[in-house]
Structure formats: structure tokens, C-alpha cells
Design a protein around this motif. Structure first.
Motif, PDB file in Angstrom:
ATOM      1  N   PRO A 204      50.111  20.309 -12.145  1.00 12.37           N
ATOM      2  CA  PRO A 204      48.968  21.174 -11.795  1.00 12.37           C
ATOM      3  C   PRO A 204      48.428  20.861 -10.410  1.00 12.37           C
ATOM      4  CG  PRO A 204      48.375  19.556 -13.487  1.00 12.37           C
ATOM      5  CD  PRO A 204      49.843  19.440 -13.293  1.00 12.37           C
ATOM      6  N   LEU A 205      47.785  21.883  -9.822  1.00 16.04           N
ATOM      7  CA  LEU A 205      47.174  21.709  -8.516  1.00 16.04           C
ATOM      8  C   LEU A 205      46.022  20.708  -8.594  1.00 16.04           C
ATOM      9  CD1 LEU A 205      47.066  25.430  -7.322  1.00 16.04           C
ATOM     10  CD2 LEU A 205      48.541  23.634  -6.416  1.00 16.04           C
ATOM     11  N   ARG A 206      45.789  20.032  -7.494  1.00 16.99           N
ATOM     12  CA  ARG A 206      44.708  19.043  -7.418  1.00 16.99           C
ATOM     13  C   ARG A 206      43.677  19.520  -6.398  1.00 16.99           C
ATOM     14  NH1 ARG A 206      43.712  15.040  -3.780  1.00 16.99           N
ATOM     15  NH2 ARG A 206      45.762  15.400  -2.793  1.00 16.99           N
ATOM     16  N   ALA A 207      42.403  19.614  -6.852  1.00 19.61           N
ATOM     17  CA  ALA A 207      41.328  20.002  -5.940  1.00 19.61           C
ATOM     18  C   ALA A 207      41.119  18.872  -4.930  1.00 19.61           C
ATOM     19  CB  ALA A 207      40.045  20.287  -6.715  1.00 19.61           C
ATOM     20  N   SER A 208      41.394  19.166  -3.650  1.00 18.20           N
ATOM     21  CA  SER A 208      41.356  18.127  -2.625  1.00 18.20           C
ATOM     22  C   SER A 208      40.014  18.093  -1.901  1.00 18.20           C
ATOM     23  CB  SER A 208      42.489  18.347  -1.621  1.00 18.20           C
ATOM     24  OG  SER A 208      42.439  17.396  -0.600  1.00 18.20           O
ATOM     25  N   ALA A 209      39.415  19.259  -1.642  1.00 17.25           N
ATOM     26  CA  ALA A 209      38.143  19.310  -0.916  1.00 17.25           C
ATOM     27  C   ALA A 209      37.466  20.642  -1.207  1.00 17.25           C
ATOM     28  CB  ALA A 209      38.351  19.126   0.583  1.00 17.25           C
ATOM     29  N   ALA A 210      36.145  20.661  -1.133  1.00 19.29           N
ATOM     30  CA  ALA A 210      35.398  21.895  -1.399  1.00 19.29           C
ATOM     31  C   ALA A 210      34.041  21.815  -0.714  1.00 19.29           C
ATOM     32  CB  ALA A 210      35.232  22.118  -2.901  1.00 19.29           C
ATOM     33  N   ARG A 211      33.513  22.990  -0.375  1.00 17.85           N
ATOM     34  CA  ARG A 211      32.159  23.134   0.142  1.00 17.85           C
ATOM     35  C   ARG A 211      31.513  24.302  -0.603  1.00 17.85           C
ATOM     36  NH1 ARG A 211      32.773  18.871   1.739  1.00 17.85           N
ATOM     37  NH2 ARG A 211      32.653  18.000   3.859  1.00 17.85           N
ATOM     38  N   ALA A 212      30.297  24.090  -1.091  1.00 16.21           N
ATOM     39  CA  ALA A 212      29.625  25.139  -1.859  1.00 16.21           C
ATOM     40  C   ALA A 212      28.134  25.086  -1.583  1.00 16.21           C
ATOM     41  CB  ALA A 212      29.897  24.978  -3.359  1.00 16.21           C
ATOM     42  N   LYS A 213      27.495  26.264  -1.642  1.00 13.03           N
ATOM     43  CA  LYS A 213      26.045  26.365  -1.487  1.00 13.03           C
ATOM     44  C   LYS A 213      25.410  26.599  -2.844  1.00 13.03           C
ATOM     45  CE  LYS A 213      26.260  28.343   3.185  1.00 13.03           C
ATOM     46  NZ  LYS A 213      25.901  29.500   4.031  1.00 13.03           N
ATOM     47  N   ARG A 214      24.150  26.229  -2.929  1.00 12.82           N
ATOM     48  CA  ARG A 214      23.410  26.476  -4.151  1.00 12.82           C
ATOM     49  C   ARG A 214      23.124  27.966  -4.279  1.00 12.82           C
ATOM     50  NH1 ARG A 214      22.032  21.598  -6.183  1.00 12.82           N
ATOM     51  NH2 ARG A 214      21.969  19.859  -4.669  1.00 12.82           N
ATOM     52  N   ALA A 215      22.699  28.369  -5.434  1.00 10.51           N
ATOM     53  CA  ALA A 215      22.501  29.797  -5.699  1.00 10.51           C
ATOM     54  C   ALA A 215      21.477  30.409  -4.761  1.00 10.51           C
ATOM     55  CB  ALA A 215      22.085  30.004  -7.157  1.00 10.51           C
ATOM     56  N   ASP A 216      20.475  29.652  -4.365  1.00 16.18           N
ATOM     57  CA  ASP A 216      19.455  30.200  -3.458  1.00 16.18           C
ATOM     58  C   ASP A 216      19.900  30.182  -2.000  1.00 16.18           C
ATOM     59  OD1 ASP A 216      19.490  27.528  -3.016  1.00 16.18           O
ATOM     60  OD2 ASP A 216      17.377  27.162  -3.487  1.00 16.18           O
ATOM     61  N   MET A 217      21.127  29.678  -1.717  1.00 11.58           N
ATOM     62  CA  MET A 217      21.711  29.676  -0.378  1.00 11.58           C
ATOM     63  C   MET A 217      20.940  28.795   0.602  1.00 11.58           C
ATOM     64  SD  MET A 217      24.398  31.694  -0.453  1.00 11.58           S
ATOM     65  CE  MET A 217      24.693  32.244   1.224  1.00 11.58           C
ATOM     66  N   SER A 218      20.051  27.943   0.081  1.00  8.01           N
ATOM     67  CA  SER A 218      19.219  27.153   0.987  1.00  8.01           C
ATOM     68  C   SER A 218      19.873  25.825   1.347  1.00  8.01           C
ATOM     69  CB  SER A 218      17.847  26.900   0.356  1.00  8.01           C
ATOM     70  OG  SER A 218      17.999  26.207  -0.884  1.00  8.01           O
ATOM     71  N   THR A 219      20.551  25.189   0.415  1.00  9.09           N
ATOM     72  CA  THR A 219      21.180  23.886   0.653  1.00  9.09           C
ATOM     73  C   THR A 219      22.603  23.908   0.124  1.00  9.09           C
ATOM     74  OG1 THR A 219      20.300  23.054  -1.445  1.00  9.09           O
ATOM     75  CG2 THR A 219      18.982  22.644   0.539  1.00  9.09           C
ATOM     76  N   SER A 220      23.365  22.897   0.531  1.00  7.01           N
ATOM     77  CA  SER A 220      24.756  22.774   0.101  1.00  7.01           C
ATOM     78  C   SER A 220      24.866  21.731  -0.990  1.00  7.01           C
ATOM     79  CB  SER A 220      25.653  22.380   1.278  1.00  7.01           C
ATOM     80  OG  SER A 220      25.626  23.361   2.269  1.00  7.01           O
ATOM     81  N   LEU A 221      25.888  21.892  -1.830  1.00  3.77           N
ATOM     82  CA  LEU A 221      26.152  20.924  -2.883  1.00  3.77           C
ATOM     83  C   LEU A 221      26.889  19.727  -2.306  1.00  3.77           C
ATOM     84  CD1 LEU A 221      27.384  23.316  -5.723  1.00  3.77           C
ATOM     85  CD2 LEU A 221      25.119  22.297  -5.503  1.00  3.77           C
ATOM     86  N   ALA A 222      26.781  18.603  -2.982  1.00  5.35           N
ATOM     87  CA  ALA A 222      27.558  17.435  -2.586  1.00  5.35           C
ATOM     88  C   ALA A 222      29.031  17.700  -2.866  1.00  5.35           C
ATOM     89  CB  ALA A 222      27.074  16.206  -3.354  1.00  5.35           C
ATOM     90  N   MET A 223      29.896  16.862  -2.268  1.00  2.00           N
ATOM     91  CA  MET A 223      31.338  17.082  -2.405  1.00  2.00           C
ATOM     92  C   MET A 223      31.767  17.045  -3.869  1.00  2.00           C
ATOM     93  SD  MET A 223      34.313  17.626  -1.030  1.00  2.00           S
ATOM     94  CE  MET A 223      34.174  17.260   0.717  1.00  2.00           C
ATOM     95  N   ASP A 224      31.248  16.080  -4.646  1.00  3.16           N
ATOM     96  CA  ASP A 224      31.635  15.989  -6.052  1.00  3.16           C
ATOM     97  C   ASP A 224      31.198  17.227  -6.818  1.00  3.16           C
ATOM     98  OD1 ASP A 224      32.695  13.545  -5.459  1.00  3.16           O
ATOM     99  OD2 ASP A 224      30.962  12.389  -6.186  1.00  3.16           O
ATOM    100  N   GLU A 225      29.978  17.691  -6.559  1.00  6.28           N
ATOM    101  CA  GLU A 225      29.494  18.892  -7.245  1.00  6.28           C
ATOM    102  C   GLU A 225      30.306  20.117  -6.822  1.00  6.28           C
ATOM    103  OE1 GLU A 225      24.778  17.892  -7.860  1.00  6.28           O
ATOM    104  OE2 GLU A 225      25.436  18.629  -5.912  1.00  6.28           O
TER     105      GLU A 225
END
Length: 690
Positions: A204-225
Motif C-alpha cells: 500500500p501507498l505510504r502518506a509521506s507529507a501533507a499540509r491542511a487547513k482547518r475548516a475556518d481556513m484561519s490556521t493550518s494543521l500540524a503535520m501529524d494531523e
């Protein structure tokens, strides 16, 4: 009647036309004169021969009246036309000038970058249509400029992202650079990167890196989240890897298959997943998602994402290759360390074996001598002993010379006015010492002459203890120019330390050269033994310079000749066909014997000349030692015969030297008396074998 003059008549008969003003008296009883215009031309027959002249006269008054009438008519019509044209031009200038002026001002405004400028012209004619078209053109140009600027910003961002991705080779760093670059370039809610295993199998594929914003678009999630949110889309990533085609959702939350996963990942809006396709396999999948109310990805966005996916695929592949190379390198280093340890152990055993072999060789030579074994084995042992002695003699003074070099370097560094001066002196010593070491040793006469010249230079520079320093430089083979360069690089208060350091530097280089030549001599001796044993090809006879061989031998034995005066009396010799390595053994033996005969102090003369018939090259080695006793002289070429104390000689040197000279078809002679011993070698200039 009107008569033509002879000249006019001749011209007319030759075919010329005649036009004249003619004034005639009309014979009316008054002074009335008739004014006519006369034209005349010749008449020709069928053979172009003149047969007569015809003339016509017209009243000039009637012609003038007609001309005046025509002029008046044309003048009046022209004035009327001019007045009409002025009225018409005034009308059209008022009708066209203002709109054209507006168009001109609009064109200037657009050329200056004012794309918001509008031209308003009332009416429904062509100028109004032209103004409308002009306004539409500026609006279109403004839109295109805005799109071009946006695309340029995206291309610049893509370029920066590609450069950032290619600037690292660690796989985790590359993954983070990829998602960061996409997040900066596109207005997205989620960016995720999955990587396949190195072998490209079904793992299976392995998640190597990600960037995501919170629903309100104000802040970003940590790498683990962000990675936890991205794992909800792994099914889409697996689908893209399997099909090797992009997946696009206008509203991911509305998809019956993956809608819930998109909502769980926080990217319910437009979503695109692209394979990182490299040649025969997919190395990863890149997914980009937006919020539910965000605009869809345009074709330009998709093209840009596709281009970026290609760059990201190349970067990931390079990082994977780097990992493989690094792993292979570590494995190779491990094997090299293991093999090095094995070789170290083997070398240790070989060292012990070599030590035992040397001891055995020494015992064997002595036992073979006493047992009367073959001359060849004993000769090889003797010849190897000479360069070994040279190496031993060179090494004995090496340690103290190194200590002196270090001490002089420290003194120069401590006493130099600045680090740059110390560096300049060191650079001069390092560049000059090798050159001096390569020069032949000067004779006593040459040395004394050079010392006097150098002393003058040092005294002019007010250097203390100039005579001693000049003698040291002259013994090194230095010239006046070398001394002048030394003084340019060295403050005068540091000159004694610099000259002392130069002396030790030259000694080190000459010692290294001596050891190198001795090792080469040993190699040549072993090669000769192989040749004798038919393990290699026969030795080659070549045209050689005997002086070069003599100088090589003198350099090889330099350490033993330091306190002996060497006088060279070289003649003009042609090249002689010889076995160079073997003949050098003869020179080594003769010069070493001379050195031992004078007891380390005395004079050795080396002479070369041609025989009277110029068929033989003659080399003489002359020493001022005590000489060879008359009863011993006939036996000096016998194997194992020596007058040296036990352990200092094998008694084979001169015997082997005579065999070598005989091999060249030459002659070996010795004459001795107290205070002078002459060994003479005669070699044929042409090839002649004994």
C-alpha cells in the motif's frame, strides 16, 4: 508670295519642320501689318526624295484671342472650385476632427497602460462603430493582461517550487518541499503526497507529507494531523496509482464512492489526484483539494498541476535513487572495512614473514658464501645491500632534519612581522627547495665562487654572519639570483632562520630522492634476476648518455659523499649502446668503493673521454685513498674476495661489475698506488658483444 531663305529651305528639305513668326505688309494703302504664324515642311515621294515644300500661315491675332478666352474661363472655374473645396473641408473638419481627436487621445492613453480609458462618440456612423470596437479591444486586452499576469505568477511560483524541490535529495525533505510548494502556489484546503515502495510492488501507498487547513481556513494543521486527514483519501490515491491516470472531482463530497472520505479529509470541494509517473512505474500520488464553496480547478490549474507533478516525480525518483546509492555506499563501506581488516591481518602476517625472510636471507647469504654457492645469488644479495645502505643512511638523519624544519618554521612564524610575511617565506621555501634539490651538487671550486658572490649580496643587504650563510647557500647549489629572491621574500632579521630552514628543506627533498632512487635500484635488481631466470623478456640495449648514469649514481650516493670532493672532468661523449640498469650497477660499485677507500673524506675524480681512434668511450673513477696493495690487486675481481672487515662486504661487487662490462664487449682495468687508485671502464661506441 512668301519666299523661304536658302538656309530655311535646306533645313526643310532635309526633313526638319520650320515654325516662324511672319509679319507682312498687306498693301492696303496704310501701315497695316499682318501678323502670322508660319509652319513649313517638305513633301517626299515614295522613295523618300523631297519633291516640294508645303507651308501654312495662321493669323496670330485670332490665336491670341482664343488663348485669352481659355485663360479667363479656366481661372474663373478654378476659383469657384477652390471656394467650394474650402467650404466642404470646413464642414468635414468639424464633422471628423473631434471624433478622431478622441480616438487619438484614447490610443495614447492605452499606449501608456490606461486600459480603463473609454471613448464615447455620439451618432451611428463608422466612427461610432470604431470607438465601440476600440473600447471592446481595451476591455479584452485588460482581461488578457490580468490572465497573463496571473499565469506568470503561477509559472514563477512553479519555477520557485521546482527549484526548491530539486535543491534537496533526502526523501523526507523532498516530500515536505513538494507539499509546501503546492500549498503556496494554489489556494487549497488540503495537499497530500503518498509514495510507493521502492520496488514498485503491491504494497500500500505510504502518506509521506501533507499540509491542511482547518475548516475556518484561519490556521493550518500540524503535520501529524494533516497526515491523519490525508489517510482518508488513500483509496483515491490507490485508484490513481492503479489506473495511472488523474482523478478529478468537481465536488468531491457529492461523489457516491469517495464523498464520505473527502468530507473526512476536510476537502469536500473540488479535488484532483495526479500520479507521479516515472517511466515504467508510479513513484507516488499527489492529491490537492479545496473547500466546498471554492471555485473549481480551471484547465490552466490542471496543466500547472500536471507540470508540477512531473517535476515532483523526478525529484522523488532522484531521492529514491539517492537512498539506494547511499545504502549501497554504506554496504560497500562495510565490506571495505571488513576487507581492510582482513588485509591488515594479512599484512601483519606478511610483515612478520618478511622480517623472518630478511633474517633468513642474511643467514643464507653467509652460509652460501661459506658453502661456496653460486655467484649469482650472492651477487644479488650484495647489489641489494648497496641501495639498502643508501636508504638506511638517508633515514638516519631524517628525524633530526624534520625536527629542525619544524623548529625553523615555528621561529619564522613567531618572529615574522605579520602572518602574510610568514606565509610568503613558507611559500618561497616550499617552491625553491625542490628546485635546489634537483640541481647537481657543486664542486668545491664552484661552491667557493658562488659563496663569494652570494656573500656580497648578503653584505649589501646588511645580513649578519654573511660569510657562513653564503657558504650554506652555495653548498645547496644556490645562485646569486636565488639569494636575491630570498632577500626579497624575507626580512633581513629573519634571513638566518630562513636560510637554515631552506637548508633542511633541501636536505629532506634530497633524502627523499635518494630513497626513491634506491628503491628503483632494488626494483631494477629484482628485474634483472627475473630476466636471468627467464621470467621476463631479455634486457634491452639502448643508446644512452653515460654522464646521465653517472649523475644518477652520484645522486643516489649523495648522503655518503657529503664530505667528499667530487670533481667531474667530463669529455664530449656520444650516446653509447648499453644496458642502462646493469651499467649503473657498475658506477654504483666503483663510486662506493672509492668512497670507502678515502674513508669518507677526500677527493674522487670522475673522468670521461674518447679513445684515440674514437671507437671507445672511457670512464675513469679515481680516488686519493691509500691504494690497493700490490699482492691484493690481482685478486680484486675474484668472487668472495674482500679486504673489508667481516659484515661490510661480500667480495662480489667488482666481480659482478667486470661481468657486466664484459657483457658490453668492453674492458675493465685497475691501476693503484698509494694516494691514487684508478678504475677504468672502456665501452665500445658501436654494438659489440663479448
Amino acid at each position: 508670295p512668301v519666299a523661304l531663305g536658302p538656309r530655311d529651305r535646306a533645313n526643310v528639305l532635309r526633313g526638319h519642320r520650320l515654325i516662324r513668326d511672319l509679319d507682312l505688309d498687306l498693301d492696303r494703302g496704310d501701315d497695316t501689318v499682318g501678323q502670322y504664324k508660319l509652319a513649313a515642311t517638305a513633301l517626299f515621294d515614295s522613295k523618300d526624295q523631297p519633291v516640294g515644300v508645303i507651308g501654312v500661315a495662321v493669323d496670330r491675332e485670332a490665336l491670341a484671342a482664343t488663348k485669352r478666352l481659355a485663360v479667363r474661363t479656366l481661372g474663373g472655374g478654378g476659383l469657384a472650385a477652390l471656394a467650394f473645396a474650402l467650404v466642404l473641408a470646413l464642414f468635414w473638419s468639424r464633422r471628423l476632427g473631434a471624433p478622431i481627436g478622441k480616438l487619438h487621445r484614447g490610443a495614447i492613453a492605452v499606449s501608456r497602460g490606461d486600459l480603463d480609458h473609454r471613448i464615447e462618440i455620439a451618432g451611428g456612423d463608422e466612427l461610432t462603430d470604431l470607438a465601440t470596437a476600440f473600447n471592446q479591444m481595451t476591455s479584452t486586452l485588460k482581461d488578457n493582461q490580468a490572465r497573463l499576469a496571473a499565469r506568470m505568477r503561477e509559472i514563477v511560483a512553479l519555477h520557485d517550487a521546482g527549484r526548491a524541490v530539486s535543491s534537496v535529495i533526502d526523501l523526507d525533505s523532498v516530500s515536505r518541499k513538494i507539499v509546501d510548494a503546492v500549498a503556496r502556489t494554489f489556494d487549497v484546503q488540503l495537499v497530500a503526497l503518498w509514495l510507493a515502495d521502492k520496488q514498485g510492488g503491491s504494497a500500500p501507498l505510504r502518506a509521506s507529507a501533507a499540509r491542511a487547513k482547518r475548516a475556518d481556513m484561519s490556521t493550518s494543521l500540524a503535520m501529524d494531523e494533516a497526515l491523519a486527514a490525508a489517510n482518508a483519501l488513500v483509496a483515491i490515491a490507490e485508484q490513481v496509482r492503479t489506473s495511472r491516470t488523474p482523478a478529478r472531482f468537481d465536488r468531491a463530497s457529492a461523489d457516491p464512492t469517495h464523498g464520505e472520505a473527502a468530507k473526512a479529509a476536510g476537502a469536500p470541494g473540488p479535488l484532483v489526484a495526479l500520479p507521479l509517473d516515472r517511466k515504467a512505474r508510479v513513484v507516488g500520488v499527489l492529491a490537492v483539494g479545496r473547500s466546498e464553496d471554492a471555485r473549481e480547478f480551471s484547465e490552466a490549474d490542471l496543466n500547472l498541476l500536471t507540470t508540477f507533478a512531473d517535476q515532483a516525480g523526478a525529484a522523488v525518483e532522484n531521492a529514491l535513487l539517492y537512498q539506494e546509492v547511499r545504502g549501497a555506499s554504506e554496504e560497500l563501506e562495510r565490506k571495505v572495512r571488513l576487507r581492510t581488516a582482513e588485509l591488515t591481518a594479512i599484512n601483519h602476517e606478511l610483515g612478520k614473514a618478511l622480517a623472518n625472510l630478511r633474517e633468513t636471507q642474511a643467514q643464507l647469504i653467509l652460509s652460501e658464501r661459506m658453502a661456496g654457492l653460486g655467484v649469482l645469488v650472492a651477487g644479488v644479495a650484495h647489489e641489494i645491500n648497496s641501495p639498502t645502505a643508501a636508504i638506511r643512511g638517508s633515514i638516519e638523519g631524517l628525524a633530526s632534519a624534520l625536527v629542525r624544519v619544524a623548529r625553523h618554521g615555528a621561529e619564522l612564524a613567531a618572529h615574522a612581522p605579520s602572518p602574510s610575511v610568514a606565509a610568503a617565506i613558507t611559500s618561497y621555501l616550499e617552491s625553491t627547495a625542490p628546485a635546489l634539490a634537483e640541481r647537481p651538487l657543486p664542486t668545491s671550486l664552484t661552491s667557493r665562487k658562488a659563496a663569494r658572490e652570494i656573500m656580497g649580496v648578503l653584505q649589501d643587504a646588511k645580513i649578519a654572519n654573511a660569510p657562513t650563510l653564503a657558504a650554506d647557500l652555495a653548498d645547496l647549489g644556490a645562485s646569486v639570483e636565488d639569494a636575491e629572491r630570498l632577500l626579497k621574500k624575507t626580512p633581513k632579521e629573519l634571513a638566518p632562520e630562513a636560510i637554515a630552514s631552506l637548508t633542511d628543506h633541501v636536505y629532506l627533498y634530497r633524502t627523499a630522492s635518494t630513497v626513491r632512487h634506491a628503491v628503483q635500484q632494488i626494483q631494477r635488481i629484482v628485474g634483472a634476476l627475473k630476466t636471468y631466470s627467464h621470467l621476463d623478456q631479455q634486457a634491452t640495449r639502448i643508446e644512452a648518455d653515460l654522464h646521465e648514469g653517472l649523475e644518477t649514481t652520484l645522486a643516489l650516493l649523495h648522503h655518503t659523499l657529503r664530505d667528499i670532493v667530487i670533481e667531474r672532468k667530463y669529455g664530449n661523449l656520444p650516446h653509447v649502446p648499453v644496458y642502462v640498469d646493469e651499467l649503473n650497477q657498475v658506477w654504483t660499485n666503483l663510486i662506493s668503493n672509492a668512497q670507502q677507500a678515502v674513508g669518507g673524506k677526500g677527493t674522487i675524480i670522475i673522468e670521461t673521454s674518447l679513445s684515440a681512434d674514437e671507437k671507445l668511450a672511457i670512464v675513469r673513477v679515481i680516488d686519493d685513498g691509500p691504494g690497493v696493495p700490490a699482492d691484493v690487486l690481482p685478486r680484486i675481481f675474484e668472487p668472495f674476495f674482500t679486504t673489508k672487515p667481516k659484515g661490510e662486504g661480500t667480495g662480489l661487487g667488482l666481480g659482478i661489475a667486470r661481468q657486466i662490462v664484459d657483457k658490453h664487449g668492453g674492458d675493465f682495468r685497475c691501476e693503484s698506488k698509494p694516494g691514487e687508485t684508478i678504475f677504468e671502464v672502456r665501452l665500445p661506441i658501436g654494438v659489440r658483444t663479448s
